[in-house]
Design an enzyme around this catalytic site. Structure first.
Site, short mmCIF file in Angstrom:
data_model
loop_
_atom_site.label_atom_id
_atom_site.label_comp_id
_atom_site.label_asym_id
_atom_site.label_seq_id
_atom_site.Cartn_x
_atom_site.Cartn_y
_atom_site.Cartn_z
N THR A 42 35.55 -35.92 43.81
CA THR A 42 35.30 -37.33 43.23
C THR A 42 35.20 -37.59 41.84
OG1 THR A 42 33.04 -36.82 43.61
CG2 THR A 42 33.91 -37.62 45.53
N VAL A 44 33.85 -39.70 39.49
CA VAL A 44 32.64 -39.69 38.42
C VAL A 44 31.88 -38.20 38.09
CG1 VAL A 44 30.61 -40.36 38.07
CG2 VAL A 44 32.01 -41.91 39.22
N CYS A 45 32.02 -37.36 39.61
CA CYS A 45 31.37 -36.24 39.62
C CYS A 45 32.33 -35.37 38.62
CB CYS A 45 31.27 -35.72 40.79
SG CYS A 45 30.17 -36.45 41.86
N THR A 46 33.55 -35.34 38.72
CA THR A 46 34.48 -34.58 37.77
C THR A 46 34.39 -34.88 36.49
OG1 THR A 46 36.28 -35.00 39.54
CG2 THR A 46 36.98 -34.14 37.33
N LEU A 49 30.77 -32.99 35.53
CA LEU A 49 30.72 -31.47 35.62
C LEU A 49 31.54 -31.17 34.16
CD1 LEU A 49 30.91 -30.07 38.96
CD2 LEU A 49 29.02 -30.81 37.82
#
Ligand code: BEZ
Length: 210
Positions: A42, A44-46, A49
């Site tokens: 996804t 935003v998560c990328t 992290l």
């Protein structure tokens, strides 16, 4: 009952991209940041992290170990890690927990059914070397977190654990602090021999100690 400040952070063992993590053992004498995100692959998560991976040196300088988590399985995490490296200019350099059976997310209340039945929200737990929870944060899936703010909070937590001060609004490392109200002026004179500015009897500004 949700996890509250001062609680011992629940211990767990779970798979991760760096092998099984035994949480308390993994932390050792360090501070810890455990943060969940909704799902692999996804956008935003990328970016989140990648941002945390780029801050590895900043966390290490503060003696902080980080741990990410989502409920996707390990093979998915490993495939996604390749995308993170490709797109974020930095490879994943901390364990990403594969909470496939939701053991950890249930323990920490990271699934908020009114937001989403199955995905974890963006939770953050900062844990001290005594394994107690020092800070909790909950963001919705649509809002990526500011990890510089987490570093700022860690600076405040570490400072205020050592000295009888609190940090004011928008404080940053090196900024003036506030003498905590429970310290009398008599004791403050011993703790802060260079003195302080008394804006009000309850608002005493002092140079950052240490
Ligand atoms: C994201 O990480 O981009 C995302 C995840 C779930 C819902 C919305 C955004």
């Amino acid at each position: 009952m949700s996890i509250q400040l001062g609680d011992v952070a629940p211990d767990f063992t779970q798979d991760s991209t760096e092998g099984p993590v035994h949480f308390h053992q993994y932390l050792g004498d360090s501070w810890g940041v455990l943060f969940s995100h909704p799902a692999d692959f996804t956008p935003v998560c990328t970016t989140e992290l990648g941002a945390v991976a780029r801050l590895k040196g900043e966390f290490a300088r503060r003696n902080v170990k980080v741990l990410g988590l989502s409920v996707d399985p390990l093979d998915s995490h490993k495939r996604w890690a390749r995308d993170i490296e490709e797109t974020q200019g930095c490879a994943l350099n901390f364990p990403l927990i594969a909470d496939h059976d939701r053991k950890v997310s249930s323990l920490y209340g990271m699934i908020h059914p009114n937001a989403n039945e199955t995905m974890t929200v963006r939770s953050v737990f900062i844990v001290g070397p005594d394994k107690k929870v020092k800070l909790t944060l909950t963001y919705p899936a649509s809002t990526g977190r500011n990890f510089d703010e987490l570093l700022r909070v860690i600076d405040s937590l570490q400072l205020t654990a050592k000295h009888k001060v609190a940090t004011p609004a928008n404080w940053e490392q090196g900024g003036d602090c506030i003498i905590v109200p429970s310290v009398s002026n008599e004791d403050a004179r011993k703790m802060f021999p260079e003195g302080w500015e008394e804006v009000k009897p309850y608002l005493r500004k002092v140079k950052q100690p240490g």
